[in-house]
Design an enzyme around this catalytic site. Structure first.
Site, short mmCIF file in Angstrom:
data_model
loop_
_atom_site.label_atom_id
_atom_site.label_comp_id
_atom_site.label_asym_id
_atom_site.label_seq_id
_atom_site.Cartn_x
_atom_site.Cartn_y
_atom_site.Cartn_z
N SER A 106 -25.75 45.43 -67.35
CA SER A 106 -25.53 46.33 -68.48
C SER A 106 -26.66 47.35 -68.56
O SER A 106 -27.81 47.08 -68.17
CB SER A 106 -25.44 45.55 -69.79
OG SER A 106 -24.31 44.72 -69.81
N GLU A 161 -13.60 42.52 -78.25
CA GLU A 161 -14.70 42.48 -77.29
C GLU A 161 -15.22 41.05 -77.07
O GLU A 161 -16.33 40.86 -76.56
CB GLU A 161 -15.83 43.39 -77.77
CG GLU A 161 -15.40 44.85 -77.89
CD GLU A 161 -16.49 45.73 -78.46
OE1 GLU A 161 -17.46 46.00 -77.74
OE2 GLU A 161 -16.37 46.15 -79.62
N SER A 207 -16.90 49.10 -76.44
CA SER A 207 -16.52 48.75 -75.07
C SER A 207 -15.30 49.53 -74.59
O SER A 207 -14.57 49.08 -73.71
CB SER A 207 -16.25 47.24 -74.95
OG SER A 207 -17.43 46.51 -75.19
#
Length: 365
Positions: free
Chosen positions: A327, A17, A192
């Site tokens: 996000s 990530e 993720s």
């Protein structure tokens, strides 16, 4: 300006990530109140090297993090002082940091390793402590604790890379009989949606297991829950609070890495989610119970499924959720009345408050 709080933002890291972390760090750097905070950007390469990073000051973003500008490597000096130094070649070029904001996703950043290092160095840090970080990262341990707390989780089984004859992994046929097809294969310690596959048959199962074992030695094989995907943000230490919930409507077969980060049309985000008040309250209460059951502090994002029968199923918790402007964690707080800049400020203040609280504990008889 001389009285600004000195914040070190850690980003990059030895994780799949890594690139997501860079984007999160860029947004935190841009939004943080620089009249209140003096910011030092600390990049961690995929090889684990720490160094001062000047790309952000120049308006650039490195991808991936490398020491391309010839800056000095950093060493975290452990000792007995109130604030430890991040030194460059032993010259104290940075000076003391008042607090560190880890913007690291995945292993070697979100799993308690960096948190333990910072705690040993006596430096306050944003987010969950060592235990909460480790538990939140390991989906197997996380689910066991939630199950023991009578919180709703999806049925799952474990696969071990080094299983033996005494404790063999279940076969595809056994898993399919228990979970039904389709089901999901996930690395236990990653986020993720990296390494996650949706399995429809035995051929896809073998391929999914081989893919996921590249990232971890332990895999979660989880029942496919048909329902709406909900996420909610948590903020606080001893008395945390929950944001309004948001909904993710994936345009892919599931909310994959590609849908999250590569395809700009990969998902529709509904913030806040269209839900009756009683369901909003129920989801918020379940999220807060999850946060506390997993020994979390500071921040987290809790992900749910909401079935047609209004059953709430906890999917997972993220103790360092994605922190870009798009996000869900910051967007949910923005919809709940806390701006991105204010959110960063509150998280730093929570880190300092916990540090001062824990300093009152005795460490010797």
């Amino acid at each position: 300006m001389e009285n600004r709080i000195k914040v070190g933002i850690l980003f990059g890291g030895k994780s799949a990530e890594h690139e997501v972390s860079i984007q999160s760090a860029k947004n935190v750097y841009d939004a943080i109140d620089k009249n209140k905070y003096q910011v030092t950007m600390i990049g961690i390469s995929k090889r684990g090297q720490w160094f001062l990073d000047h790309y952000f000051e120049k308006g650039c973003v490195p991808a991936p993090v490398e020491n391309a500008d010839g800056g000095e490597n950093l060493a975290l000096v452990l000792g007995t002082g109130e604030n430890q130094l991040l030194e460059v070649a032993g010259k104290n070029l940075i000076g003391a940091l008042d607090v560190v904001f880890p913007v690291l996703h995945g292993p070697f950043g979100e799993d308690g390793t960096v948190q333990g290092l910072l705690k040993q160095a006596n430096i306050p840090f944003v987010g969950a402590d060592v235990l909460g970080s480790a538990v939140g990262m390991d989906k197997d341990v996380m689910k066991r604790l939630l199950r023991d707390s009578d919180l709703p989780i999806a049925p799952y089984v474990l696969l071990h890379k080094y299983a033996d004859a005494e404790m063999p992994n279940p076969t595809y046929q056994e898993i399919a009989a228990y979970l039904c097809v389709p089901f999901f294969v996930k690395p236990a310690n990653l986020g993720s949606s990296v390494g996650i596959s949706k399995v429809q048959d035995e051929g896809e199962f073998d391929q999914a297991v081989a893919e996921a074992f590249q990232y971890d030695h332990k895999l979660i094989v989880e029942k496919n829950i048909v329902g709406r995907e909900m996420e909610i943000s948590i903020l606080g230490n001893e008395n945390p609070m929950a944001s309004l919930p948001g909904e993710i409507i994936s345009q892919h077969s599931f909310y994959s890495y590609e849908a999250k980060y590569l395809d700009e049309h990969g998902a529709i985000l509904k913030i806040p989610a269209s839900l009756p008040d009683h369901l909003v309250a129920k989801i918020q209460q379940t999220a807060l119970k999850t946060f506390k059951a997993l020994c979390c502090e500071g921040m987290a994002r809790v992900d749910f499924f909401l079935t047609e029968k209004d059953e709430i199923i906890i999917n997972e918790i993220n103790t360092i959720p994605g922190f870009t402007k798009i996000s869900m964690y910051p967007k949910l707080w923005d919809a709940s009345g806390i701006s991105y800049t204010e959110l960063i400020d509150r998280l730093i203040q929570l880190a300092l408050a916990r540090f001062n609280r824990d300093r009152q504990l005795k460490t010797s008889r």
